[in-house]
Scaffold this motif. Structure first.
Motif, PDB file in Angstrom:
ATOM      1  N   MET A   1      -7.703  -1.476  19.850  1.00 49.12           N
ATOM      2  CA  MET A   1      -6.520  -1.914  18.840  1.00 49.12           C
ATOM      3  C   MET A   1      -6.187  -0.379  18.759  1.00 49.12           C
ATOM      4  N   ALA A   2      -4.443  -0.416  18.928  1.00 50.48           N
ATOM      5  CA  ALA A   2      -4.065   0.853  18.807  1.00 50.48           C
ATOM      6  C   ALA A   2      -3.708   1.270  17.329  1.00 50.48           C
ATOM      7  N   PRO A   3      -3.868   2.213  16.900  1.00 50.68           N
ATOM      8  CA  PRO A   3      -3.611   2.013  15.732  1.00 50.68           C
ATOM      9  C   PRO A   3      -1.926   2.474  15.331  1.00 50.68           C
ATOM     10  N   SER A   4      -1.460   3.249  16.449  1.00 43.44           N
ATOM     11  CA  SER A   4      -0.281   3.846  16.623  1.00 43.44           C
ATOM     12  C   SER A   4       1.080   3.013  16.820  1.00 43.44           C
ATOM     13  N   SER A   5       0.273   1.372  16.845  1.00 44.66           N
ATOM     14  CA  SER A   5       1.487   0.279  17.531  1.00 44.66           C
ATOM     15  C   SER A   5       2.568   0.591  16.191  1.00 44.66           C
ATOM     16  N   LYS A   6       3.430   0.167  16.506  1.00 46.76           N
ATOM     17  CA  LYS A   6       4.826  -0.485  15.256  1.00 46.76           C
ATOM     18  C   LYS A   6       5.211  -1.761  15.372  1.00 46.76           C
ATOM     19  N   LEU A   7       4.945  -2.329  14.174  1.00 46.55           N
ATOM     20  CA  LEU A   7       5.914  -3.632  14.448  1.00 46.55           C
ATOM     21  C   LEU A   7       7.544  -4.275  14.200  1.00 46.55           C
ATOM     22  N   HIS A   8       7.376  -5.207  14.230  1.00 49.78           N
ATOM     23  CA  HIS A   8       8.583  -5.693  13.931  1.00 49.78           C
ATOM     24  C   HIS A   8       9.008  -6.842  12.933  1.00 49.78           C
ATOM     25  N   ILE A   9       8.849  -7.023  11.703  1.00 44.35           N
ATOM     26  CA  ILE A   9       8.766  -7.960  10.900  1.00 44.35           C
ATOM     27  C   ILE A   9       9.430  -8.313  10.045  1.00 44.35           C
ATOM     28  N   ALA A  10       9.710  -9.720  10.180  1.00 42.81           N
ATOM     29  CA  ALA A  10      11.285 -10.160   9.932  1.00 42.81           C
ATOM     30  C   ALA A  10      10.907 -10.718   8.573  1.00 42.81           C
ATOM     31  N   MET A  11      11.821 -11.095   7.498  1.00 39.13           N
ATOM     32  CA  MET A  11      11.537 -11.560   5.728  1.00 39.13           C
ATOM     33  C   MET A  11      12.706 -12.368   5.560  1.00 39.13           C
ATOM     34  N   PHE A  12      12.543 -13.631   4.673  1.00 38.96           N
ATOM     35  CA  PHE A  12      13.348 -14.594   4.677  1.00 38.96           C
ATOM     36  C   PHE A  12      13.169 -14.613   3.565  1.00 38.96           C
ATOM     37  N   PRO A  13      14.010 -14.170   1.588  1.00 39.96           N
ATOM     38  CA  PRO A  13      13.798 -15.024   0.713  1.00 39.96           C
ATOM     39  C   PRO A  13      14.873 -15.979   0.445  1.00 39.96           C
ATOM     40  N   TRP A  14      14.511 -16.341  -0.678  1.00 40.82           N
ATOM     41  CA  TRP A  14      15.055 -17.577  -1.839  1.00 40.82           C
ATOM     42  C   TRP A  14      15.998 -16.451  -1.927  1.00 40.82           C
ATOM     43  N   LEU A  15      17.354 -17.256  -2.084  1.00 45.19           N
ATOM     44  CA  LEU A  15      18.738 -16.841  -2.419  1.00 45.19           C
ATOM     45  C   LEU A  15      18.737 -16.744  -4.092  1.00 45.19           C
ATOM     46  N   ALA A  16      17.993 -15.706  -4.416  1.00 43.71           N
ATOM     47  CA  ALA A  16      17.123 -15.592  -6.303  1.00 43.71           C
ATOM     48  C   ALA A  16      17.270 -13.772  -6.515  1.00 43.71           C
ATOM     49  N   PHE A  17      18.246 -13.433  -6.928  1.00 47.18           N
ATOM     50  CA  PHE A  17      18.264 -11.810  -6.652  1.00 47.18           C
ATOM     51  C   PHE A  17      16.516 -11.726  -6.995  1.00 47.18           C
ATOM     52  N   GLY A  18      15.723 -11.827  -7.999  1.00 47.08           N
ATOM     53  CA  GLY A  18      13.902 -11.734  -8.863  1.00 47.08           C
ATOM     54  C   GLY A  18      13.022 -12.061  -7.929  1.00 47.08           C
ATOM     55  N   HIS A  19      13.987 -12.769  -6.317  1.00 48.42           N
ATOM     56  CA  HIS A  19      13.082 -13.279  -5.513  1.00 48.42           C
ATOM     57  C   HIS A  19      13.577 -11.865  -4.095  1.00 48.42           C
ATOM     58  N   MET A  20      14.542 -11.629  -4.022  1.00 47.67           N
ATOM     59  CA  MET A  20      15.245 -10.417  -2.692  1.00 47.67           C
ATOM     60  C   MET A  20      14.535  -9.679  -3.173  1.00 47.67           C
ATOM     61  N   ILE A  21      14.515  -9.022  -4.133  1.00 50.62           N
ATOM     62  CA  ILE A  21      14.336  -7.937  -4.795  1.00 50.62           C
ATOM     63  C   ILE A  21      12.561  -7.059  -4.378  1.00 50.62           C
ATOM     64  N   PRO A  22      11.984  -8.567  -5.138  1.00 56.86           N
ATOM     65  CA  PRO A  22      10.716  -7.713  -4.271  1.00 56.86           C
ATOM     66  C   PRO A  22      10.750  -7.816  -2.725  1.00 56.86           C
ATOM     67  N   TYR A  23      11.046  -9.075  -2.380  1.00 52.56           N
ATOM     68  CA  TYR A  23      11.148  -8.843  -0.616  1.00 52.56           C
ATOM     69  C   TYR A  23      11.593  -7.688  -0.984  1.00 52.56           C
ATOM     70  N   LEU A  24      12.798  -7.090  -1.183  1.00 53.91           N
ATOM     71  CA  LEU A  24      13.033  -5.516  -0.355  1.00 53.91           C
ATOM     72  C   LEU A  24      12.289  -4.523  -0.588  1.00 53.91           C
ATOM     73  N   GLU A  25      11.577  -4.706  -1.931  1.00 57.98           N
ATOM     74  CA  GLU A  25      10.628  -3.243  -2.198  1.00 57.98           C
ATOM     75  C   GLU A  25       8.821  -3.345  -1.207  1.00 57.98           C
ATOM     76  N   LEU A  26       9.517  -4.480  -1.093  1.00 57.22           N
ATOM     77  CA  LEU A  26       7.797  -4.812  -0.223  1.00 57.22           C
ATOM     78  C   LEU A  26       8.727  -4.046   1.358  1.00 57.22           C
ATOM     79  N   ALA A  27       9.575  -4.409   1.743  1.00 56.01           N
ATOM     80  CA  ALA A  27      10.207  -4.435   2.822  1.00 56.01           C
ATOM     81  C   ALA A  27      10.292  -2.925   2.970  1.00 56.01           C
ATOM     82  N   LYS A  28      10.595  -2.468   2.062  1.00 57.51           N
ATOM     83  CA  LYS A  28      10.269  -0.345   1.852  1.00 57.51           C
ATOM     84  C   LYS A  28       8.692  -0.047   1.820  1.00 57.51           C
ATOM     85  N   LEU A  29       8.002  -0.343   1.711  1.00 55.12           N
ATOM     86  CA  LEU A  29       6.491  -0.550   1.931  1.00 55.12           C
ATOM     87  C   LEU A  29       6.654  -0.182   3.112  1.00 55.12           C
TER      88      LEU A  29
END
Length: 468
Positions: A1-29
């Motif tokens: 397993m190559a530890p330097s491999s980079k991923l592409h992760i897609a996110m599709f939250p529900w249309l509520a800011f109480g959902h979109m904001i936590p998704y965005l926080e995880l996206a930042k991490l």
């Protein structure tokens, strides 16, 4: 397993800011680990999300999918905060109409992982067919998810009263359940609506069909619930931490904060009650009157961010009691704005307590600054959150009638004084410090471990496709 491999992760939250904001926080991490993220939503919602730090801009791409119009949905309504509660069902129907567009995006962009919310119950099958590793990312706590029926269980809950006790697959004593007035307000989540699929059916289908569930929680806070979920569903339930909200300042917000700060600076340390009920929770006119008069009776200084309506389609515009603002002038402030710098307000030394709807993002933001909680629920999972906080002595619920949810101005005033100044409320002021530690653990340790775990699994699957 190559530890330097980079991923592409897609996110599709529900249309509520109480959902979109936590998704965005995880996206930042995730982006901080140098992985690419495609954050999928509608144009107006993306325009209203917080700005990214310049370092993250190259790694997080916002994918704009135009929301189909459906009969019954007001023009330009793209989030739950844009419409009254009884219109959200049409928003779900429009969201389901994005199925073809997101399928096309997944086919052409080839992500390694797809994280989705509970509403698109049709998405796990599409991801699996396309060979994309996928997970349900739940912004709900494990205790809330436990109300979803395991696939192998028989569910005989039919009446609202059936949801006021823990489900039979919960194997330990708990207070975490609906109050009757709470379930009566949202019972369409069981019975269904114009969107043709009930919220409960959506949630249960997503849990059944996903490869694993990623939960906005941490083992230090609710270990018994997370373990229960793995046991009853037979798949991993991985906590990613509390995901406290972070913001990158911009000039447009500076003037608003400056005027608020000037008032807060004049107040004594930990004396102010901050009052806000999020982007969706809206009190009735009767409830608003009792809240206002309770704040007045309490004698405490307060700062209240009040939304008078849910979008332009909401014709029931709230009004403060006659003379309220004049009688509380100097001691209290009411601002009627669509956005407030909540993180900065809660971080200010003059704020001691938070009268909140118990939305989890607001709770985490308050407790990371050690603010005591006074709880007043309105919708969705707020009742579950409030019961869990009450069970752990981390929040005090304003006493209400069990059947219709009525509360009085006297109970509001007494609850505020108890939590803010009285000796018997000291436990709530002290407990706020404990969950701050849990929040830091969830943010710094659990999240990092989880992202590493997900990353390794995704790389392994990508390099060994026969395992899919």
């Amino acid at each position: 397993m190559a530890p330097s491999s980079k991923l592409h992760i897609a996110m599709f939250p529900w249309l509520a800011f109480g959902h979109m904001i936590p998704y965005l926080e995880l996206a930042k991490l995730i982006a901080q680990k140098d992985h690419k993220v495609s954050f999928i939503s509608t144009p107006r919602n993306i325009d209203h999300l917080p700005r990214l730090h310049p370092n993250l801009v190259p790694l997080i791409t916002f994918v704009r999918l135009p929301l189909p119009w459906v009969d019954g949905l007001p023009e330009n309504a793209e989030a739950t905060s844009d419409v009254p509660y009884d219109t959200v069902q049409y928003l779900k129907k429009a969201y389901d109409g994005l199925k073809e567009l997101i399928t096309r995006f997944l086919e052409t962009s080839d992500p390694d992982w797809l994280l989705y919310d509970f509403v698109p119950c049709w998405l796990p099958e599409i991801a699996t067919r396309l060979g994309i590793s996928n997970a349900f990312f739940s912004i709900f706590l494990g205790s809330t998810l436990s109300f979803a029926k395991p696939h192998s269980a028989i569910d005989d809950r039919k009446k609202p009263e059936d949801f006021t006790v823990p489900p039979k697959w919960v194997s330990f004593p708990t207070k975490v359940t609906f109050r009757l007035y709470e379930i009566l307000r949202v019972f369409d989540f069981v019975t269904g609506n114009t969107s043709d699929v009930s919220d409960m059916d959506r949630l249960q289908e997503v849990i059944r069909s996903c490869e694993m569930v990623v939960v906005r929680s941490c083992m230090e806070f609710e270990p018994e619930w997370l373990q229960l979920l793995e046991d009853i569903h037979g798949k991993p339930f991985i906590p990613v931490g509390m995901l406290p909200t972070t913001e990158y300042d911009n000039d447009e917000q500076t003037d608003t904060w400056r005027s608020i700060k000037q008032w807060l600076d004049k107040q004594e340390k930990r004396s102010v009650v901050y009052v806000a009920f999020g982007s969706e929770a809206k009190p009735s006119q009767e409830e608003l009157t009792e809240i206002a008069l309770g704040l007045e009776l309490s004698g405490l200084p307060f700062f209240w961010v009040l939304r008078m309506r849910r979008g332009l389609a909401d014709t029931e515009v709230l009004e403060l009691p006659d003379g309220f603002e004049e009688r509380t002038k100097g001691r209290g402030v009411v601002v009627c704005i669509s956005w407030a710098p909540q993180l900065k307000i809660l971080a200010h030394d003059s704020v001691g307590g938070f009268l909140t709807h118990s939305g989890w993002s607001s709770v985490v933001e308050a407790l990371q600054h050690e603010r005591a909680l006074i709880l007043l629920t309105f919708l969705a999972d707020q009742g579950f959150n409030a019961r869990l906080l009450e069970e752990k002595n981390m929040g005090y619920p304003i006493p209400r009638n069990e059947f219709d949810g009525y509360f009085s101005r006297d109970s509001v005033a007494e609850s505020l004084r108890l939590v803010m100044v009285k000796e018997e409320g000291k436990i709530y002021r002290e407990k706020a410090k404990e969950i701050k530690v849990c929040s830091e653990i969830g943010k710094n340790k659990t999240s990092s471990w989880t992202i590493f775990w997900v990353t390794c699994k995704a790389i392994d699957v990508k390099q060994n496709p026969k395992k899919v």
